[in-house]
Design an enzyme around this catalytic site. Sequence first.
Site, mmCIF file in Angstrom:
data_model
loop_
_atom_site.group_PDB
_atom_site.id
_atom_site.type_symbol
_atom_site.label_atom_id
_atom_site.label_comp_id
_atom_site.label_asym_id
_atom_site.label_seq_id
_atom_site.Cartn_x
_atom_site.Cartn_y
_atom_site.Cartn_z
ATOM 1 N N CYS A 86 -35.956 -103.682 -18.082
ATOM 2 C CA CYS A 86 -35.146 -104.626 -17.318
ATOM 3 C C CYS A 86 -35.736 -104.797 -15.912
ATOM 4 O O CYS A 86 -36.875 -105.182 -15.762
ATOM 5 C CB CYS A 86 -33.683 -104.206 -17.318
ATOM 6 S SG CYS A 86 -32.602 -105.569 -16.815
ATOM 7 N N HIS A 192 -32.671 -104.616 -22.516
ATOM 8 C CA HIS A 192 -32.232 -103.218 -22.376
ATOM 9 C C HIS A 192 -32.368 -102.521 -23.724
ATOM 10 O O HIS A 192 -31.502 -102.695 -24.585
ATOM 11 C CB HIS A 192 -30.755 -103.166 -21.974
ATOM 12 C CG HIS A 192 -30.494 -103.522 -20.554
ATOM 13 N ND1 HIS A 192 -30.561 -102.604 -19.535
ATOM 14 C CD2 HIS A 192 -30.148 -104.692 -19.976
ATOM 15 C CE1 HIS A 192 -30.271 -103.194 -18.387
ATOM 16 N NE2 HIS A 192 -30.032 -104.470 -18.629
ATOM 17 N N GLU A 194 -31.724 -99.508 -24.398
ATOM 18 C CA GLU A 194 -30.601 -98.560 -24.578
ATOM 19 C C GLU A 194 -29.312 -99.264 -24.978
ATOM 20 O O GLU A 194 -28.353 -98.604 -25.369
ATOM 21 C CB GLU A 194 -30.408 -97.725 -23.300
ATOM 22 C CG GLU A 194 -29.694 -98.399 -22.149
ATOM 23 C CD GLU A 194 -30.538 -99.392 -21.350
ATOM 24 O OE1 GLU A 194 -29.980 -99.999 -20.417
ATOM 25 O OE2 GLU A 194 -31.739 -99.569 -21.661
#
Length: 210
Positions: A86, A192, A194
């Site tokens: 990001c 992202h 995650e």
Amino acid sequence: MKHNNQTIIGIVDYNMGNLGSVMNAFAKVGVSSELVSDPYKLEQYDRIVLPGVGAFPDAMKALKSTGMDEAITQFARSGRPLMGTCLGMQLLFEESEEFGTTQGLGLIPGKVVSFDESKFDHPLKVPHMGWNELFVQKETPLFDGLKEDFYLYFVHSYHAQTDNRYAIGKTHYGYEFVSAVQNGNIYGIQPHPEKSHNNGLKIIENFTKL
């Protein structure tokens, strides 16, 4: 860093990002990670992640205030794997035009620009937010085991502009933009991982094996 022969990932902590969820993602693939805020400790790790959420100028100011910018650059020169996600990916470039021009880490040639809505093929909201497809541009170990295009979760108003030789992934939002990059041992991914469920976890797992 290794502990009992286990690799431990260093996650750069400069007070800009959802570090808990990044650590959880590594834990889900069975790898330990540690937050690193002391630039002198970076060199102890085999690989590091530069996460980040927020504004580019604030992030560079935070990295420079501790000397972490120099430590990251030194780490990158050592040839060990480094991944920016990001805002962390954007920081890898030479400069950003977010709130005026700010110099970045300069580890990947190119710059970070805002979405140019005048070029959109149809009206869209900025920030670009939600699930979108990443189209793989070239073979890279970071995407091992994934299809040639797969969905990841994005939240951003700025994107990278760089030479195609560094682009390992592109995404379409109003127009095509570079969403993943590689320059040798240095990797960057705009979405992202995650927050991207199994596809994101696969990228995180691949990074631990580079």
